[in-house]
Scaffold this active site. Sequence first.
Site, short mmCIF file in Angstrom:
data_model
loop_
_atom_site.label_atom_id
_atom_site.label_comp_id
_atom_site.label_asym_id
_atom_site.label_seq_id
_atom_site.Cartn_x
_atom_site.Cartn_y
_atom_site.Cartn_z
CE1 TYR A 126 0.29 -2.89 7.52
CE2 TYR A 126 -1.96 -3.07 8.34
CZ TYR A 126 -1.04 -2.52 7.46
OH TYR A 126 -1.44 -1.58 6.54
CE LYS A 175 0.95 0.66 7.45
NZ LYS A 175 1.62 1.58 6.53
N1 LIG Z 1 -4.18 -2.90 1.00
C1 LIG Z 1 -4.73 -2.53 2.13
O1 LIG Z 1 -5.78 -3.05 2.54
C2 LIG Z 1 -4.09 -1.42 2.95
C3 LIG Z 1 -4.87 -0.77 3.90
C4 LIG Z 1 -4.31 0.26 4.65
C5 LIG Z 1 -3.00 0.62 4.44
N2 LIG Z 1 -2.25 -0.03 3.51
C6 LIG Z 1 -0.84 0.39 3.35
O2 LIG Z 1 -0.67 0.83 2.03
C7 LIG Z 1 0.72 0.74 1.68
C8 LIG Z 1 0.84 0.09 0.32
O3 LIG Z 1 0.38 -1.25 0.40
P1 LIG Z 1 -0.53 -1.90 -0.74
O4 LIG Z 1 -1.82 -2.24 -0.14
O5 LIG Z 1 -0.50 -1.08 -1.97
O6 LIG Z 1 0.23 -3.30 -0.93
P2 LIG Z 1 1.18 -3.85 -2.08
O7 LIG Z 1 0.46 -3.91 -3.38
O8 LIG Z 1 1.75 -5.11 -1.53
O9 LIG Z 1 2.31 -2.73 -2.18
C9 LIG Z 1 3.29 -2.57 -1.18
C10 LIG Z 1 4.47 -1.84 -1.78
O10 LIG Z 1 5.46 -1.65 -0.73
C11 LIG Z 1 6.69 -2.23 -1.15
N3 LIG Z 1 7.45 -2.76 -0.02
C12 LIG Z 1 7.02 -3.55 0.99
N4 LIG Z 1 8.03 -3.84 1.81
C13 LIG Z 1 9.13 -3.20 1.33
C14 LIG Z 1 10.47 -3.12 1.73
N5 LIG Z 1 10.93 -3.74 2.84
N6 LIG Z 1 11.32 -2.38 0.99
C15 LIG Z 1 10.91 -1.75 -0.13
N7 LIG Z 1 9.62 -1.79 -0.58
C16 LIG Z 1 8.75 -2.53 0.16
C17 LIG Z 1 6.27 -3.34 -2.11
O11 LIG Z 1 7.33 -3.66 -2.95
P3 LIG Z 1 7.89 -5.16 -3.06
O12 LIG Z 1 6.72 -6.04 -3.27
O13 LIG Z 1 8.83 -5.05 -4.18
O14 LIG Z 1 8.55 -5.42 -1.75
C18 LIG Z 1 5.14 -2.67 -2.86
O15 LIG Z 1 5.65 -1.81 -3.85
C19 LIG Z 1 1.39 -0.04 2.81
O16 LIG Z 1 2.04 0.86 3.69
C20 LIG Z 1 0.20 -0.69 3.51
O17 LIG Z 1 0.48 -0.96 4.85
C21 LIG Z 1 -2.77 -1.04 2.76
#
Ligand SMILES: NC(=O)c1ccc[n+]([C@@H]2O[C@H](COP(=O)([O-])OP(=O)(O)OC[C@H]3O[C@@H](n4cnc5c(N)ncnc54)[C@H](OP(=O)(O)O)[C@@H]3O)[C@@H](O)[C@H]2O)c1
Length: 269
Positions: free
Chosen positions: A154, A158
């Site tokens: 992961y 990133k």
């Molecule tokens: N939460 C953190 O601590 C954090 C920190 C830094 C960056 N981020 C980044 O922020 C972004 C959003 O994540 P989040 O934290 O909001 O997590 P989240 O609540 O799990 O949301 C992730 C979203 O991405 C979608 N997704 C994942 N894999 C996919 C795929 N193969 N095809 C289509 N949709 C997909 C999920 O949809 P489905 O569930 O329907 O697949 C969901 O809508 C990501 O890029 C993550 O890496 C998160």
Amino acid sequence: MASIDPVRPLAVVTGASSGIGRELARLAAQDGHDLVIAADQGPLEESADSFRALGAGVDAVEADLSTAFGVDKLMLAIAGRPVELLIANAGHGLGHGFLDKPFSEARHVVDTNITGTLDVLHRVVGAMRKRGSGRVLITGSIAGLTPGSFQAVYNGTKAFIDSFSFALGNELKDSGVSVTCLMPGATETHFFERADMLDTRLATEDKADAADVARDGYEAMKKGQDRVVADWKNKVSAAMSNVIPDSVLAEQHRRTAEPGSARQRGGND
Ligand SMILES: NC(=O)c1ccc[n+]([C@@H]2O[C@H](COP(=O)([O-])OP(=O)(O)OC[C@H]3O[C@@H](n4cnc5c(N)ncnc54)[C@H](OP(=O)(O)O)[C@@H]3O)[C@@H](O)[C@H]2O)c1
């Protein structure tokens, strides 16, 4: 397919079924956009209805964006309309040691976070450049600044996305298209559950609120900034990662991401 008011500009938001992406899509709807939203498994229709209640026309696309077929489905829903905002946010993590998870799971992280994201960008941003206008927000992470022991794939994805965003933004300078990299730190979403990291210290520590992170990203995108590190604590971590040796960063990451580290909290370090 929902009827779309031609007066409202179009925003495309990937990963809009939950977390940061759902909040970003909400902001785009409140800001007067119609939406094409995509996610793979999440409750997408529920999100779509909440955006329709804000006056947006919404097309919801269930698609695995790690595949070219999934990106094809997204493009069919966009149907050649001009995209004013592209928010490439879909992504997921993967905890545990690299060798302790099936390679198919690691591949899905790479295919979603890197290949699928680049495919969407390549297909949508070309038309923006031709038109001479558009704003792009890509969700990277401060994880890209740190070797992520027990989340190694992961963090590597990133690092790629952070670097790629800055480079693409530079290539497009003077084109009328801006590229902003949103770099959150740990944020309260489904991320840690999906990554199978609920027994880690990282998952159990205080985290930023997804709505606050999304607002920082959305505002930076509207201003055409090249990046935004959400939350002041993350700004400090990001600055420190420039001066701390990688071996030390990797060891620090082990302490927060190793399976079982939540149970050791306060005991071992
Ligand atoms: N939460 C953190 O601590 C954090 C920190 C830094 C960056 N981020 C980044 O922020 C972004 C959003 O994540 P989040 O934290 O909001 O997590 P989240 O609540 O799990 O949301 C992730 C979203 O991405 C979608 N997704 C994942 N894999 C996919 C795929 N193969 N095809 C289509 N949709 C997909 C999920 O949809 P489905 O569930 O329907 O697949 C969901 O809508 C990501 O890029 C993550 O890496 C998160």
